[in-house]
Scaffold this motif. Structure first.
Motif, PDB file in Angstrom:
ATOM      1  N   GLY A   1      13.790   2.733  16.689  1.00  0.00           N
ATOM      2  CA  GLY A   1      14.441   2.984  15.405  1.00  0.00           C
ATOM      3  C   GLY A   1      14.632   1.711  14.609  1.00  0.00           C
ATOM      4  O   GLY A   1      14.379   1.666  13.397  1.00  0.00           O
ATOM      5  N   MET A   2      15.057   0.665  15.312  1.00  0.00           N
ATOM      6  CA  MET A   2      15.323  -0.596  14.634  1.00  0.00           C
ATOM      7  C   MET A   2      14.012  -1.182  14.068  1.00  0.00           C
ATOM      8  O   MET A   2      13.961  -1.668  12.949  1.00  0.00           O
ATOM      9  N   LEU A   3      12.967  -1.109  14.910  1.00  0.00           N
ATOM     10  CA  LEU A   3      11.676  -1.649  14.444  1.00  0.00           C
ATOM     11  C   LEU A   3      11.132  -0.856  13.268  1.00  0.00           C
ATOM     12  O   LEU A   3      10.538  -1.411  12.350  1.00  0.00           O
ATOM     13  N   GLN A   4      11.357   0.463  13.292  1.00  0.00           N
ATOM     14  CA  GLN A   4      10.893   1.292  12.153  1.00  0.00           C
ATOM     15  C   GLN A   4      11.588   0.874  10.864  1.00  0.00           C
ATOM     16  O   GLN A   4      10.965   0.722   9.819  1.00  0.00           O
ATOM     17  N   LYS A   5      12.887   0.658  10.995  1.00  0.00           N
ATOM     18  CA  LYS A   5      13.668   0.218   9.827  1.00  0.00           C
ATOM     19  C   LYS A   5      13.116  -1.097   9.295  1.00  0.00           C
ATOM     20  O   LYS A   5      12.898  -1.272   8.096  1.00  0.00           O
ATOM     21  N   MET A   6      12.892  -2.028  10.262  1.00  0.00           N
ATOM     22  CA  MET A   6      12.407  -3.357   9.872  1.00  0.00           C
ATOM     23  C   MET A   6      11.036  -3.264   9.208  1.00  0.00           C
ATOM     24  O   MET A   6      10.766  -3.906   8.194  1.00  0.00           O
ATOM     25  N   ALA A   7      10.186  -2.416   9.802  1.00  0.00           N
ATOM     26  CA  ALA A   7       8.826  -2.283   9.277  1.00  0.00           C
ATOM     27  C   ALA A   7       8.856  -1.767   7.847  1.00  0.00           C
ATOM     28  O   ALA A   7       8.171  -2.277   6.965  1.00  0.00           O
ATOM     29  N   ARG A   8       9.695  -0.740   7.630  1.00  0.00           N
ATOM     30  CA  ARG A   8       9.769  -0.159   6.287  1.00  0.00           C
ATOM     31  C   ARG A   8      10.293  -1.189   5.287  1.00  0.00           C
ATOM     32  O   ARG A   8       9.766  -1.319   4.179  1.00  0.00           O
ATOM     33  N   ALA A   9      11.348  -1.899   5.696  1.00  0.00           N
ATOM     34  CA  ALA A   9      11.935  -2.897   4.781  1.00  0.00           C
ATOM     35  C   ALA A   9      10.932  -4.008   4.485  1.00  0.00           C
ATOM     36  O   ALA A   9      10.826  -4.482   3.350  1.00  0.00           O
ATOM     37  N   ASN A  10      10.178  -4.413   5.524  1.00  0.00           N
ATOM     38  CA  ASN A  10       9.182  -5.484   5.311  1.00  0.00           C
ATOM     39  C   ASN A  10       8.125  -5.054   4.292  1.00  0.00           C
ATOM     40  O   ASN A  10       7.723  -5.830   3.433  1.00  0.00           O
ATOM     41  N   VAL A  11       7.692  -3.789   4.448  1.00  0.00           N
ATOM     42  CA  VAL A  11       6.649  -3.301   3.529  1.00  0.00           C
ATOM     43  C   VAL A  11       7.196  -3.250   2.101  1.00  0.00           C
ATOM     44  O   VAL A  11       6.550  -3.710   1.158  1.00  0.00           O
ATOM     45  N   ILE A  12       8.395  -2.716   1.964  1.00  0.00           N
ATOM     46  CA  ILE A  12       8.988  -2.629   0.606  1.00  0.00           C
ATOM     47  C   ILE A  12       9.159  -4.043   0.048  1.00  0.00           C
ATOM     48  O   ILE A  12       8.955  -4.289  -1.139  1.00  0.00           O
ATOM     49  N   GLN A  13       9.505  -4.994   0.945  1.00  0.00           N
ATOM     50  CA  GLN A  13       9.696  -6.374   0.473  1.00  0.00           C
ATOM     51  C   GLN A  13       8.371  -6.951  -0.052  1.00  0.00           C
ATOM     52  O   GLN A  13       8.380  -7.694  -1.029  1.00  0.00           O
ATOM     53  N   THR A  14       7.270  -6.563   0.572  1.00  0.00           N
ATOM     54  CA  THR A  14       5.994  -7.101   0.066  1.00  0.00           C
ATOM     55  C   THR A  14       5.708  -6.577  -1.346  1.00  0.00           C
ATOM     56  O   THR A  14       5.223  -7.308  -2.200  1.00  0.00           O
ATOM     57  N   TYR A  15       6.053  -5.287  -1.558  1.00  0.00           N
ATOM     58  CA  TYR A  15       5.889  -4.754  -2.919  1.00  0.00           C
ATOM     59  C   TYR A  15       6.828  -5.475  -3.880  1.00  0.00           C
ATOM     60  O   TYR A  15       6.462  -5.813  -5.005  1.00  0.00           O
ATOM     61  N   LEU A  16       8.042  -5.686  -3.403  1.00  0.00           N
ATOM     62  CA  LEU A  16       9.029  -6.357  -4.254  1.00  0.00           C
ATOM     63  C   LEU A  16       8.588  -7.791  -4.554  1.00  0.00           C
ATOM     64  O   LEU A  16       8.784  -8.284  -5.677  1.00  0.00           O
ATOM     65  N   ASP A  17       7.970  -8.426  -3.554  1.00  0.00           N
ATOM     66  CA  ASP A  17       7.483  -9.793  -3.776  1.00  0.00           C
ATOM     67  C   ASP A  17       6.444  -9.835  -4.900  1.00  0.00           C
ATOM     68  O   ASP A  17       6.436 -10.757  -5.704  1.00  0.00           O
ATOM     69  N   ASP A  18       5.582  -8.805  -4.913  1.00  0.00           N
ATOM     70  CA  ASP A  18       4.581  -8.735  -6.002  1.00  0.00           C
ATOM     71  C   ASP A  18       5.282  -8.669  -7.350  1.00  0.00           C
ATOM     72  O   ASP A  18       4.916  -9.365  -8.296  1.00  0.00           O
ATOM     73  N   VAL A  19       6.285  -7.782  -7.412  1.00  0.00           N
ATOM     74  CA  VAL A  19       7.011  -7.614  -8.676  1.00  0.00           C
ATOM     75  C   VAL A  19       7.769  -8.896  -9.010  1.00  0.00           C
ATOM     76  O   VAL A  19       7.793  -9.343 -10.160  1.00  0.00           O
ATOM     77  N   ASN A  20       8.374  -9.500  -7.993  1.00  0.00           N
ATOM     78  CA  ASN A  20       9.087 -10.783  -8.198  1.00  0.00           C
ATOM     79  C   ASN A  20       8.150 -11.821  -8.820  1.00  0.00           C
ATOM     80  O   ASN A  20       8.527 -12.550  -9.723  1.00  0.00           O
ATOM     81  N   ARG A  21       6.918 -11.864  -8.282  1.00  0.00           N
ATOM     82  CA  ARG A  21       5.958 -12.848  -8.777  1.00  0.00           C
ATOM     83  C   ARG A  21       5.606 -12.573 -10.241  1.00  0.00           C
ATOM     84  O   ARG A  21       5.526 -13.479 -11.054  1.00  0.00           O
ATOM     85  N   MET A  22       5.454 -11.302 -10.567  1.00  0.00           N
ATOM     86  CA  MET A  22       5.102 -10.948 -11.943  1.00  0.00           C
ATOM     87  C   MET A  22       6.236 -11.285 -12.909  1.00  0.00           C
ATOM     88  O   MET A  22       6.009 -11.658 -14.052  1.00  0.00           O
ATOM     89  N   LEU A  23       7.468 -11.118 -12.425  1.00  0.00           N
ATOM     90  CA  LEU A  23       8.614 -11.261 -13.333  1.00  0.00           C
ATOM     91  C   LEU A  23       9.364 -12.574 -13.155  1.00  0.00           C
ATOM     92  O   LEU A  23      10.319 -12.854 -13.887  1.00  0.00           O
ATOM     93  N   GLY A  24       8.958 -13.371 -12.154  1.00  0.00           N
ATOM     94  CA  GLY A  24       9.663 -14.628 -11.901  1.00  0.00           C
ATOM     95  C   GLY A  24      11.059 -14.402 -11.340  1.00  0.00           C
ATOM     96  O   GLY A  24      12.006 -15.104 -11.694  1.00  0.00           O
TER      97      GLY A  24
END
Lengths: 261, 650, 178
Positions: B114-137
C-alpha cells in the motif's frame, strides 16, 4: 506484429531515411515549378513587365514610408517599455521559405517548406504568412521542414479577440468542403456576441503563451454555442482560405536575448 | 464378466447417465431461463457494477441591478489537472511501482504494498507537476496523501495539481501542453462580486459543497462522483438559490474493474442558472455606503458607522438600496470563507443584516404613528395645542424631559412634529391611550414581518400592548409606559425596513406591505396585494406631511435638504440600555418629492459612545441626503426651481 | 548483374513511386479547391493481382514506408494497413479472372476504399475525430474513385508495358501458371 516489436530508434531512423530518400524528388519538383514561373514571366511582353515593375516601385515606395513609420513606433514603444520597466519581448528572425508540397486533405493539413536544418529551422517554430498564423514546424529535415497548419486538431494556441485581453483556447477543426479550414475556440466569455456577420470578432494570438508573438491573425469567429461547462461559449472559427494554397511562408525563429552586461 | 453382473453394471451406468443428463438438463434449463427471462435484470446489475456517474454543477445565474449592471457574476478559475483515468497515467503508475519494488528488493529492505503504491502514484503525479513547473517557472510539490485520497474517493474526477492559474499561466499551458497529454487545463467557476462589499448583506454569499444530484438526472441508481458546487447561504443567493442554481450536468462512464474510465456512455452538459434582476440601484447603494464613512479622530482613520439604511420606491415598494454596516467583502467569501474571514465577520457583527434583522426603538419618527392614532381617535386635530415647559410631570411625580429643556411653549400638532416636541406627544399619547396607540401601530404593520423576499427577516419585533406587558413582565401598564411608547421609546422594537415601509405608507396615505428586492415588471407591480387605507382624511394626512416638510426645512431634519427637491422628513434619537449606561440611536425617515412621492427611506446609526448625544438630525440626515441626491441626479425631473411644498416661517 | 525478372518488384515499386510523384503534384495544385486524390488502392491492386506474394510485398513495402514517412500517423501504420489489404487481395485473387479489366478495376476500387477507411480510422485514433468532416471526406473518396476508374487500366497497362520492356510478360506467365 513484428513491426510493433521493432525498437523506436529503428523506426525513427527508418522514417528519416525514407523521408530523405524521396525528399530530393519533391524538392526538385518545387524548383521546377519556380522555373516554370520564371519562364512564364519571360513570355510576358516588355510593356507588361515595365508596368509590373512600375507598380512594384510604387508599392515599394509605400512600404518604405510604412517601414519608417514602424521604426518610429518601435522606438516609441521601446522608450515606453523602458519607462515602465517592462520585460523585453522576444525578438524574432524571419526565414522566408517556399512551399514544396501542400498536403491539404480531409484528415490532416500540412505543408512542406524548402528550408530545414540548413537554415537552422527549429521544431516548434511558429510559421506565418501575410494572412496571419500558418501553423507550427512539426518536423525538420535536412533541406525541408514539415509545417502543421493551424487547422490540425492537435494544434492549440492561446488567442484573444482583437480588442480584448481575455485569453481563450483555439484548436484546429480540420478542413470543410472546398478547402475551407476551420477551428474551434473554447473559453469564449459569454459577453462576446456575433452581432454583425459582416464584421465578425477576429481572433489573434495572445502573445501570452510564449510560442506566438501577440497580434497575429488566426481567424474569425463565425458561430457561438454553449460550452461544455455552461460558463463559456465554444465558437467555430473560420480560418483564412488562402491556407490551402500557400506558396510562401515565413518561419519565425526566436533570437535568444543578449546576456546582460 | 458374467451376464448377470454385466446387466447390473449396465443398469448402474444407465442410472449414472440418467443422473448426469438430469443435472446437465437442470443447468441448461436454468441458464436458458436466466438468459430468456432474467437477462434484463442481470444486465441491469452489470450496468450498476461497471457504470459510474459524474455530476458537474452548473454555473450560477448572474444577479443584476435594476439598470442591468452586473452585481454578482461568475469568474472562471483555471487549474492544471491530471486525468488519472488516462491509460498513460495508469501504466506510469504500474511502471513506477515496479521500479520502487525493484529498488527496495535491491536494498534488501522490506516494504508494504500500500505504501509503495501511494509513493508510486505521488511520484508519477510529481513528474507531471515538474513538467508544468518547468513551463510556468514554479516549484510546486505534490501532497502524497491528497493523491491517495483522491484516487480512493474520486478516481473519475481530474486531480488538480495547480489551482488558480493566472491568465498568463493559462495561456502558457494551452500552447505548451500537448493536446493529448493527461495534464490539461481545467476550468471551474467561482462567484465574482465586482462591487466587493457593496450590498453584501442583500446579495449574500455562497458556500461550496458536494451537491446532491438533481432528481431526474440519468443514472440515479449508479455510483456517483459529484464535483463541488455551491449553494446560497445568505441574502438573494439563498432566497433565489433554486433559480440561480441551474441544471447539473452528468456523464455516465463504463469503468474497468479498478474503477477507471473506459468509455463514455452518456453526457449531458450543465445549464447555467437563470439570471435575476434586483430592484437595487447600485448608484444609490454606493452613495449610501459611502455616506456611512466618517473620520474617526481617535484612530485617525476612516471608519464605517454601524447601522442600516433602506430606500424604497414608494409606488412599487421595490427596494432601491439596503445598507447594513458593518459588512464584509463578498470576494473574501469565495471560493470559500476562511476561518480568519469568518471570525472577523462574526466578531464585528458583520453577519447580521441590520436592515431586516436589527431591532431598534424607532424614537421620534414614531410620533407620526402617535399623531395618526390621535387624529383617528379624535383626541387631536390640526389645532390641538399643548404647552411644553421643557418637561412633563406625571401624577406619580415622575418627570420626563423634552429635548429642548427650555421648552417649546405652545405648539399645535404640525409644530410638534416639526420640533419633535416630546411633551406634546406625551400629552397626546396619554389622551389617546395605549390601546389606540398599539392598535394603530399594529394596523400599520409594525408588529409583523414585512414579508420581503429575503431570508432571515426577523419576526421578533415588539409593539407593546397591555396584554403583552402582563404576559412578559407580570406587570400592569403604567402612564410612563404610554408616554415612552408615544415617542417611540420603551418596549417597542422595529426594523429599519419596517420604518422605511412605514414612511412609504405616510407618503401614499396608505398602508403598504411586502417590499420587493426583485425588479418588478409593470404587470407584477399591478398584481401586488392592494394597500389598505390609513384611515386619515386628506386634511389630517396633510398635517403630518406639513410637520415633516417643516422638519426638513427648518427643524431637526434640515441637514437632509437637497436643493430643488421637496422633502418630508422626521428625525429621531432613541436610546437603548447598554452595559454601563445607554447608547443613542440616530434615526431619520423621509420621502420625496412631497407632491408626488417617489422614494421613501429610513436610516439608523448606532452611537458608539456610552451616554453620549447622537442626534438623528446630525448623523442620519446626511446619509439620507446622499441617497436622495443620487436619486435626483438620475431623475432631474423631480427637481423644482422653487419647491412648491413649503411651510411659512413660524 | 541482378536479374530484373527475379527482382521485378524494383520495377513495379519504381512505377508506383512515379505515380505517387505525379499524384503529389496533382494534389499540390488541387489543394486550393479542397480535393485530394488518394490512389493507394490502385498500387495495391496491381501488386496483388500481377505479382507473386513476396514480389508484391517487396514492391509495396518501400512505397508504403515512403508514404509513412510523410504522414502524421505513427511510422508503420500505413505499411501495416496496406500489407493487410494486399494480403487479403492476394489470397482472394484466385477467385477472380485477373485478365479481365473489370476485375482489376473492382479490386482497385475496393482496395482504395479499404485504404481510405484505414486512413480515416487512423485519423480518428491518432488525430482526433473533431477535425473530420463528412462532406470533404466523401468528396475526396468520390474524386479518388473516379480517378481510379479512369486511370486504372492506363496504370495497369503502363506497368505491364514497362515490365515487358525488360522481358517480363505477365500475361504469358499467368497463362503458363494455369
Amino acid at each position: 506484429m513484428a513491426w510493433l516489436l521493432l525498437p523506436v530508434v529503428f523506426k525513427s531512423f527508418a522514417k528519416k531515411g525514407f523521408y530523405e530518400f524521396q525528399a530530393p524528388v519533391s524538392l526538385t519538383s518545387s524548383y521546377v515549378r519556380d522555373l516554370q514561373d520564371f519562364w512564364s514571366a519571360r513570355t510576358k511582353s516588355k510593356n507588361e513587365l515595365y508596368e509590373a515593375g512600375q507598380s512594384l516601385a510604387r508599392l515599394n515606395a509605400g512600404y518604405q514610408i510604412a517601414a519608417l513609420e514602424n521604426q518610429t513606433w518601435q522606438a516609441e514603444i521601446a522608450r515606453l517599455e523602458n519607462l515602465l520597466q517592462l520585460p523585453s519581448r522576444p525578438d524574432y528572425q524571419y526565414e522566408i521559405a517556399r512551399v514544396v508540397e501542400r498536403d491539404f486533405n480531409a484528415w490532416w493539413q500540412r505543408i512542406i517548406i524548402r528550408k530545414g536544418k540548413d537554415y537552422g529551422i527549429p521544431v516548434g517554430a511558429p510559421v506565418v504568412f501575410v494572412g496571419g498564423v500558418v501553423g507550427r514546424v512539426s518536423e525538420v529535415h535536412a533541406y525541408t521542414s514539415v509545417v502543421d497548419l493551424i487547422s490540425n486538431n492537435h494544434l492549440r494556441l492561446a488567442v484573444v479577440i482583437d480588442g480584448d485581453n481575455r485569453p481563450m483556447s483555439y484548436r484546429g477543426g480540420g478542413s470543410e468542403s472546398f478547402a475551407q479550414p476551420v477551428g474551434l475556440a473554447e473559453f469564449i466569455p459569454t459577453d462576446i456576441q456575433i452581432a454583425d456577420t459582416e464584421n465578425r470578432p477576429v481572433l489573434i494570438t495572445s502573445g501570452m503563451g510564449g510560442v506566438y508573438p501577440a497580434g497575429l491573425k488566426v481567424g474569425e469567429l463565425r458561430r457561438l454555442r454553449q460550452g461544455a461547462g455552461g460558463m463559456f461559449y465554444d465558437g467555430e472559427v473560420e480560418l483564412d482560405a488562402r491556407l490551402a494554397s500557400l506558396t510562401e511562408v515565413a518561419v519565425m525563429i526566436q533570437i535568444p536575448p543578449e546576456p546582460e552586461q | 464378466m458374467k451376464a448377470e453382473e454385466k446387466m447390473k453394471y449396465q443398469g448402474r451406468l444407465l442410472l449414472f447417465y440418467g443422473l448426469l443428463v438430469l443435472m446437465i438438463g437442470t443447468l441448461l434449463v436454468g441458464v436458458g431461463y436466466r438468459q430468456l427471462f432474467e437477462s434484463d435484470e442481470f444486465s441491469e446489475r452489470v450496468k450498476v457494477q461497471n457504470h459510474r456517474r459524474i455530476v458537474t454543477p452548473a454555473p450560477r445565474g448572474n444577479i443584476y441591478d435594476r439598470e442591468g449592471r452586473l452585481l454578482v457574476g461568475n469568474k472562471p478559475k483555471f487549474s492544471a489537472v491530471v486525468y488519472l483515468s488516462d491509460s498513460g497515467v495508469r501504466s506510469a503508475f504500474r511502471q513506477e511501482y515496479r521500479v520502487l519494488v525493484r529498488d527496495y528488493r535491491a536494498r534488501g529492505e522490506s516494504y508494504q504494498t500500500g505504501m509503495l503504491q501511494k509513493m508510486a502514484r505521488a511520484n508519477v503525479i510529481q513528474t507531471y507537476l515538474d513538467d508544468v513547473n518547468r513551463m510556468l517557472g514554479l516549484e510546486e510539490t505534490v501532497n502524497v496523501e491528497k493523491v491517495s485520497a483522491h484516487l480512493n474517493y474520486n478516481p473519475l474526477l481530474p486531480f488538480p495539481i495547480i489551482d488558480d492559474l493566472t491568465r498568463e499561466e493559462f495561456a502558457v499551458l494551452l500552447e505548451s501542453l500537448p493536446v493529448e497529454s493527461p495534464v490539461q487545463v481545467y476550468v471551474s467557476n467561482q462567484r465574482n462580486y465586482p462591487y466587493e462589499a457593496t450590498a453584501s448583506h442583500t446579495l449574500g454569499y455562497v458556500s461550496s459543497t458536494i451537491l446532491t444530484p438533481d432528481a431526474g438526472l440519468p443514472g440515479e441508481d449508479l455510483t456517483t462522483f459529484a464535483e463541488k458546487g455551491t449553494f446560497g447561504r445568505a441574502g438573494v443567493e439563498k432566497q433565489f438559490d433554486e433559480i440561480l442554481q441551474g441544471e447539473m450536468g452528468t456523464e455516465i462512464w463504463v469503468v474497468d474493474p479498478y474503477g477507471f474510465q473506459v468509455e463514455s456512455k452518456e453526457r449531458r452538459y450543465p445549464t447555467k442558472g437563470r439570471d435575476i434582476q434586483l430592484s437595487l440601484d447600485i448608484d444609490i447603494q454606493r452613495a449610501a455606503e459611502q455616506a456611512f464613512k466618517y473620520h474617526d479622530r481617535e484612530t485617525d482613520t476612516m471608519m464605517d458607522h454601524i447601522g442600516a439604511a433602506v430606500m424604497l420606491d414608494v409606488n412599487t415598494l421595490e427596494v432601491l438600496a439596503m445598507v447594513s454596516k458593518p459588512d464584509y467583502d463578498l470576494n473574501d467569501t469565495t471560493p470559500f470563507i476562511s476561518n480568519e474571514t469568518w471570525k472577523k465577520m462574526n466578531e464585528n457583527g458583520g453577519l447580521q443584516n441590520r436592515a431586516i434583522q436589527g431591532l431598534y426603538p424607532p424614537g421620534s419618527p414614531f410620533k407620526l404613528v402617535t399623531s395618526t392614532a390621535a387624529l383617528k381617535a379624535n383626541t387631536a386635530h390640526a389645532e390641538t395645542m399643548h404647552f411644553c415647559p421643557g418637561h412633563f410631570r406625571h401624577k406619580s411625580g415622575m418627570i420626563q424631559y423634552c429635548a429642548k429643556r427650555s421648552g417649546h411653549k405652545e405648539e399645535i400638532l404640525w409644530e410638534g412634529i416639526r420640533d419633535s416636541c416630546n411633551v406634546y406627544f406625551f400629552q397626546t399619547g396619554l389622551e389617546t391611550g395605549i390601546d389606540n396607540l398599539s392598535r394603530e401601530a399594529i394596523y400599520m404593520g409594525l408588529a409583523n414581518k414585512t414579508g420581503i423576499d429575503l431570508p432571515h427577516e426577523t419576526g421578533r419585533m415588539i409593539i407593546p400592548t397591555r396584554d403583552w406587558k402582563r404576559n412578559r413582565f407580570k406587570q400592569g401598564w403604567y402612564h410612563g409606559d404610554t408616554t415612552n411608547f408615544s415617542i417611540g421609546q420603551g418596549f417597542i422594537r422595529v426594523t429599519p425596513l419596517q420604518m422605511a415601509t412605514f414612511a412609504a405608507g405616510i407618503a401614499r396615505n396608505q398602508i403598504v406591505t411586502k417590499p420587493s428586492i426583485l425588479r418588478l415588471s409593470p404587470q407584477q407591480a399591478a398584481e401586488r396585494p392592494p394597500p389598505k387605507p390609513t384611515g386619515l382624511s386628506t386634511e389630517q394626512h396633510s398635517i403630518l406631511v406639513k410637520g415633516m416638510i417643516a422638519s426638513a426645512q427648518l427643524g431637526s431634519s434640515r441637514r437632509i435638504a437637497v436643493p430643488g427637491l421637496s422633502i418630508a422628513a422626521k428625525t429621531g434619537t432613541a436610546e437603548v440600555a447598554k452595559e454601563g449606561g445607554k447608547i443613542e440611536l440616530a434615526w431619520i425617515v423621509a420621502f420625496a418629492p412631497v407632491q408626488d412621492p417617489q422614494v421613501a427611506l429610513a436610516v439608523i446609526i448606532e452611537g458608539q459612545k456610552l451616554n453620549a448625544d447622537f442626534f438623528g438630525g446630525v448623523w442620519a440626515a446626511p446619509i439620507a441626503k446622499a441617497m436622495l441626491e443620487t436619486h435626483v441626479a438620475k431623475n432631474p425631473d423631480l427637481l423644482e426651481v422653487r419647491p412648491t411644498a413649503s411651510v411659512s416661517l413660524p | 548483374m541482378i536479374s530484373l525478372s527475379k527482382n521485378r518488384w524494383i520495377l513495379v515499386a519504381t512505377g508506383h513511386f512515379v505515380l505517387l510523384f505525379f499524384l503529389g503534384q496533382a494534389n499540390h495544385y488541387l489543394s486550393s479547391v479542397g480535393v485530394q486524390l488518394f490512389l493507394i488502392g490502385m498500387l495495391l491492386s496491381f501488386s496483388a493481382l500481377e505479382l507473386s506474394y513476396s514480389q508484391g510485398v517487396l514492391s509495396i513495402a518501400p512505397i508504403c514506408l515512403i508514404i509513412d514517412s510523410k504522414t502524421p500517423f505513427p511510422f508503420g501504420y500505413n505499411l501495416i494497413a496496406c500489407l493487410t489489404l494486399f494480403t487479403i487481395a492476394h489470397i482472394l485473387r484466385s477467385r477472380v479472372r485477373r485478365e479481365v479489366t473489370a476485375s482489376a478495376l473492382a479490386t482497385s476500387i475496393l482496395l482504395n476504399i479499404g485504404a481510405f477507411a484505414a486512413y480515416t480510422f487512423g485519423a480518428i485514433r491518432y488525430l482526433g475525430i473533431e477535425s473530420l468532416h463528412f462532406v470533404p471526406l466523401s468528396m475526396n473518396l468520390l474524386a479518388s474513385t473516379l480517378v481510379v476508374t479512369l486511370f486504372n487500366r492506363i496504370f495497369f497497362d503502363t506497368q505491364t508495358g514497362v515490365l515487358s520492356i525488360f522481358g517480363i510478360n505477365l500475361a504469358e506467365e499467368q497463362r503458363e501458371a494455369r
